[in-house]
Design a protein around this motif. Structure first.
Motif, mmCIF file in Angstrom:
data_model
loop_
_atom_site.group_PDB
_atom_site.id
_atom_site.type_symbol
_atom_site.label_atom_id
_atom_site.label_comp_id
_atom_site.label_asym_id
_atom_site.label_seq_id
_atom_site.Cartn_x
_atom_site.Cartn_y
_atom_site.Cartn_z
ATOM 1 N N UNK A 171 0.723 -1.003 0.031
ATOM 2 C CA UNK A 171 0.169 -0.049 -0.072
ATOM 3 C C UNK A 171 0.992 1.341 0.138
ATOM 4 N N UNK A 172 0.561 2.041 -1.079
ATOM 5 C CA UNK A 172 1.568 3.183 -1.122
ATOM 6 C C UNK A 172 0.692 4.662 -0.400
ATOM 7 N N UNK A 173 1.295 4.603 0.829
ATOM 8 C CA UNK A 173 0.581 5.926 1.813
ATOM 9 C C UNK A 173 1.055 7.133 1.671
ATOM 10 N N UNK A 174 0.392 8.041 1.662
ATOM 11 C CA UNK A 174 0.738 9.512 1.589
ATOM 12 C C UNK A 174 -0.060 10.083 2.827
ATOM 13 N N UNK A 175 0.702 10.486 3.883
ATOM 14 C CA UNK A 175 0.406 10.724 5.090
ATOM 15 C C UNK A 175 0.666 12.108 5.409
ATOM 16 N N UNK A 176 -0.156 12.993 5.970
ATOM 17 C CA UNK A 176 -0.333 14.335 6.534
ATOM 18 C C UNK A 176 -0.633 14.434 7.738
ATOM 19 N N UNK A 177 0.396 14.886 8.726
ATOM 20 C CA UNK A 177 -0.092 14.714 10.303
ATOM 21 C C UNK A 177 0.917 15.549 11.060
ATOM 22 N N UNK A 178 0.661 15.668 11.996
ATOM 23 C CA UNK A 178 1.402 16.486 13.174
ATOM 24 C C UNK A 178 2.721 16.728 12.589
ATOM 25 N N UNK A 179 3.592 15.619 12.333
ATOM 26 C CA UNK A 179 5.032 15.550 11.932
ATOM 27 C C UNK A 179 5.197 16.207 10.519
ATOM 28 N N UNK A 180 4.152 16.442 9.814
ATOM 29 C CA UNK A 180 4.347 16.859 8.440
ATOM 30 C C UNK A 180 4.036 15.862 7.600
ATOM 31 N N UNK A 181 4.350 15.893 6.394
ATOM 32 C CA UNK A 181 3.982 14.932 5.225
ATOM 33 C C UNK A 181 5.215 13.824 5.130
ATOM 34 N N UNK A 182 4.678 12.578 4.797
ATOM 35 C CA UNK A 182 5.339 11.648 4.526
ATOM 36 C C UNK A 182 4.835 10.677 3.654
ATOM 37 N N UNK A 183 5.598 10.137 2.743
ATOM 38 C CA UNK A 183 5.116 8.941 1.929
ATOM 39 C C UNK A 183 5.790 7.762 2.140
ATOM 40 N N UNK A 184 5.331 6.464 2.090
ATOM 41 C CA UNK A 184 5.846 5.398 2.450
ATOM 42 C C UNK A 184 5.012 4.037 1.893
ATOM 43 N N UNK A 185 5.650 2.917 1.478
ATOM 44 C CA UNK A 185 5.168 1.919 1.176
ATOM 45 C C UNK A 185 5.078 0.816 2.251
ATOM 46 N N UNK A 186 3.742 0.631 2.672
ATOM 47 C CA UNK A 186 3.653 -0.518 3.768
ATOM 48 C C UNK A 186 3.270 -1.885 3.065
ATOM 49 N N UNK A 187 3.890 -2.914 3.723
ATOM 50 C CA UNK A 187 3.787 -4.426 3.485
ATOM 51 C C UNK A 187 3.317 -5.228 4.512
ATOM 52 N N UNK A 188 2.821 -6.358 4.315
ATOM 53 C CA UNK A 188 2.215 -7.254 5.423
ATOM 54 C C UNK A 188 3.682 -7.336 6.236
ATOM 55 N N UNK A 189 4.915 -7.307 5.982
ATOM 56 C CA UNK A 189 5.818 -7.565 6.976
ATOM 57 C C UNK A 189 6.201 -6.257 7.671
ATOM 58 N N UNK A 190 5.691 -4.957 6.755
ATOM 59 C CA UNK A 190 6.121 -3.747 7.394
ATOM 60 C C UNK A 190 4.743 -3.015 7.481
ATOM 61 N N UNK A 191 3.647 -3.321 8.071
ATOM 62 C CA UNK A 191 2.402 -2.595 8.047
ATOM 63 C C UNK A 191 2.099 -1.309 8.801
ATOM 64 N N UNK A 192 3.139 -0.771 9.633
ATOM 65 C CA UNK A 192 2.834 0.490 10.560
ATOM 66 C C UNK A 192 3.659 1.629 10.059
ATOM 67 N N UNK A 193 3.050 2.815 10.335
ATOM 68 C CA UNK A 193 3.617 4.231 10.217
ATOM 69 C C UNK A 193 3.239 5.112 10.951
ATOM 70 N N UNK A 194 4.116 5.817 11.614
ATOM 71 C CA UNK A 194 3.794 6.703 12.618
ATOM 72 C C UNK A 194 3.233 7.905 12.344
ATOM 73 N N UNK A 195 2.505 8.671 13.151
ATOM 74 C CA UNK A 195 1.771 10.018 12.933
ATOM 75 C C UNK A 195 2.828 11.069 12.921
#
Length: 195
Positions: A171-195
């Motif tokens: 899953x290609x994730x684009x996240x905008x949160x308190x820490x700014x903007x980040x883009x990351x690729x999540x997988x079953x082996x790496x399913x987490x992304x901090x806000x």
């Protein structure tokens, strides 16, 4: 003259590379294009308001992209839709005391014929083949949530989503949160992304 001829292939190399890159993108799609096993997720956290929007080929969620005609196919579509109606579980948001304020699920498979978000390149590619007109069905889910304990909401955890929809490989994730903007690729082996 000899130096000019030797330099010419090197001068044309960037053009050839750019053309090859454009051809590759057109043939195989670029980020956000319809690719089985891959989904995109946009996330925005602003104060207590959390918005999520996931776009995925139907193949990832139900195992096919044609209209559900058999009872088995209709059951798969209904089961996927029921799972997608549980964003707090799918995205690991229980810690934030979040409540869904609005959600929309859209797909030609859900019987909504007024939405056609197919990629124009795919429409053009398959224009001659009428039997493939809806070959690439997507499922889009949009959620608006209100989270009372934003400080407790430390991460997005897609473990459940990968578990419930095992055909989704990344899953290609684009996240905008308190820490700014980040883009990351999540997988079953790496399913987490901090806000």
């Amino acid at each position: 003259m000899r130096h000019l001829l030797l330099a010419l292939p090197f001068a044309l190399l960037p053009l050839a590379a750019a053309q090859a890159h454009d051809d590759h993108d057109h043939e195989h799609g670029s980020l956000g294009a319809h690719e089985h096993g891959v989904a995109s997720l946009n996330v925005a956290l602003d104060g207590q308001a959390l918005e999520l929007q996931i776009d995925s080929p139907a193949m990832n969620f139900v195992g096919f992209e044609h209209a559900a005609k058999s009872d088995a196919d209709k059951a798969k579509v209904a089961a996927a839709k029921a799972e997608l109606e549980k964003p707090i579980e799918l995205f690991g948001l229980a810690a934030g005391a979040c409540q869904v304020t609005k959600q929309e699920l859209e797909s030609p498979l859900f019987g909504e014929h007024d939405h056609h978000h197919e990629d124009e390149a795919h429409e053009h590619e398959h224009a001659d083949a009428n039997e493939h007109e809806h070959e690439h069905s997507d499922i889009e889910a949009s959620y608006q949530l209100s989270c009372k304990q934003v400080d407790a909401l430390k991460q997005l955890d897609l473990s459940e989503l990968f578990k419930r929809f095992p055909a989704t490989q990344k899953i290609q994730v684009q996240l905008i949160g308190p820490s700014g903007q980040q883009g990351v690729e999540l997988t079953p082996a790496q399913p987490r992304l901090s806000f």
